[in-house]
Design a protein around this motif. Structure first.
Motif, short mmCIF file in Angstrom:
data_model
loop_
_atom_site.label_atom_id
_atom_site.label_comp_id
_atom_site.label_asym_id
_atom_site.label_seq_id
_atom_site.Cartn_x
_atom_site.Cartn_y
_atom_site.Cartn_z
N LEU A 94 0.87 -1.37 -0.15
CA LEU A 94 -0.05 0.19 -0.05
C LEU A 94 0.67 1.27 -0.12
O LEU A 94 0.45 2.33 -0.78
CB LEU A 94 -0.86 -0.13 1.14
N LEU A 95 1.90 1.18 0.73
CA LEU A 95 2.90 2.39 0.90
C LEU A 95 3.40 2.66 -0.62
O LEU A 95 3.76 3.84 -0.99
CB LEU A 95 3.95 2.23 1.97
N VAL B 291 2.25 1.77 -3.40
CA VAL B 291 1.18 2.20 -4.54
C VAL B 291 0.86 3.58 -4.07
O VAL B 291 0.72 4.60 -4.96
CB VAL B 291 -0.21 1.51 -4.26
N VAL B 292 0.80 4.01 -2.98
CA VAL B 292 0.58 5.60 -2.69
C VAL B 292 1.67 6.37 -2.98
O VAL B 292 1.32 7.41 -3.53
CB VAL B 292 0.48 5.74 -0.87
N VAL B 293 3.07 6.03 -2.88
CA VAL B 293 4.05 6.68 -3.23
C VAL B 293 4.10 6.82 -4.91
O VAL B 293 4.16 7.96 -5.44
CB VAL B 293 5.38 6.20 -2.88
N ILE C 227 1.33 6.82 -7.00
CA ILE C 227 0.40 7.75 -7.20
C ILE C 227 0.80 9.12 -6.78
O ILE C 227 0.51 10.33 -7.76
CB ILE C 227 -0.85 7.38 -6.40
N LEU C 228 1.29 9.24 -5.66
CA LEU C 228 1.46 10.86 -5.45
C LEU C 228 2.79 11.39 -5.86
O LEU C 228 2.89 12.44 -6.13
CB LEU C 228 1.74 10.68 -3.77
#
Length: 84
Positions: free
Chosen positions: A65-66, A68-70, A72-73
């Motif tokens: 999840l981390l 994926v968030v990175v 995306i961000l």
């Protein structure tokens, strides 16, 4: 007298027999508790393995999840910083 002594021994025999039955019941209960304790130890070992496995899975999920968030961000932040 002899009759009273005879009755005393008969009563004593009844008491000894009932205590023998009680001891047999206690022995059976102790044997059962040993079996249950052994099974409980096995179950605790299994539970510990499952807990460790679940913890590993949770760490992997959080890591993914981390990432994926990175992923995306980072493009969004780059775009915002370029436009600013």
């Amino acid at each position: 007298s002899i009759a009273e002594l005879h009755q005393f021994f008969l009563d004593m025999a009844v008491l000894v027999e009932s205590q023998g039955e009680l001891l047999d019941q206690i022995e059976y209960s102790v044997a059962q508790s040993v079996n249950y304790t052994g099974k409980a130890a096995e179950e605790l070992y299994k539970a510990r393995k499952y807990q460790m496995s679940a913890r590993k899975k949770m760490c992997c999920i959080i890591g993914i999840l981390l990432i994926v968030v990175v992923i995306i961000l980072v493009p969004i932040l780059v775009k915002v910083l370029k436009s600013a």
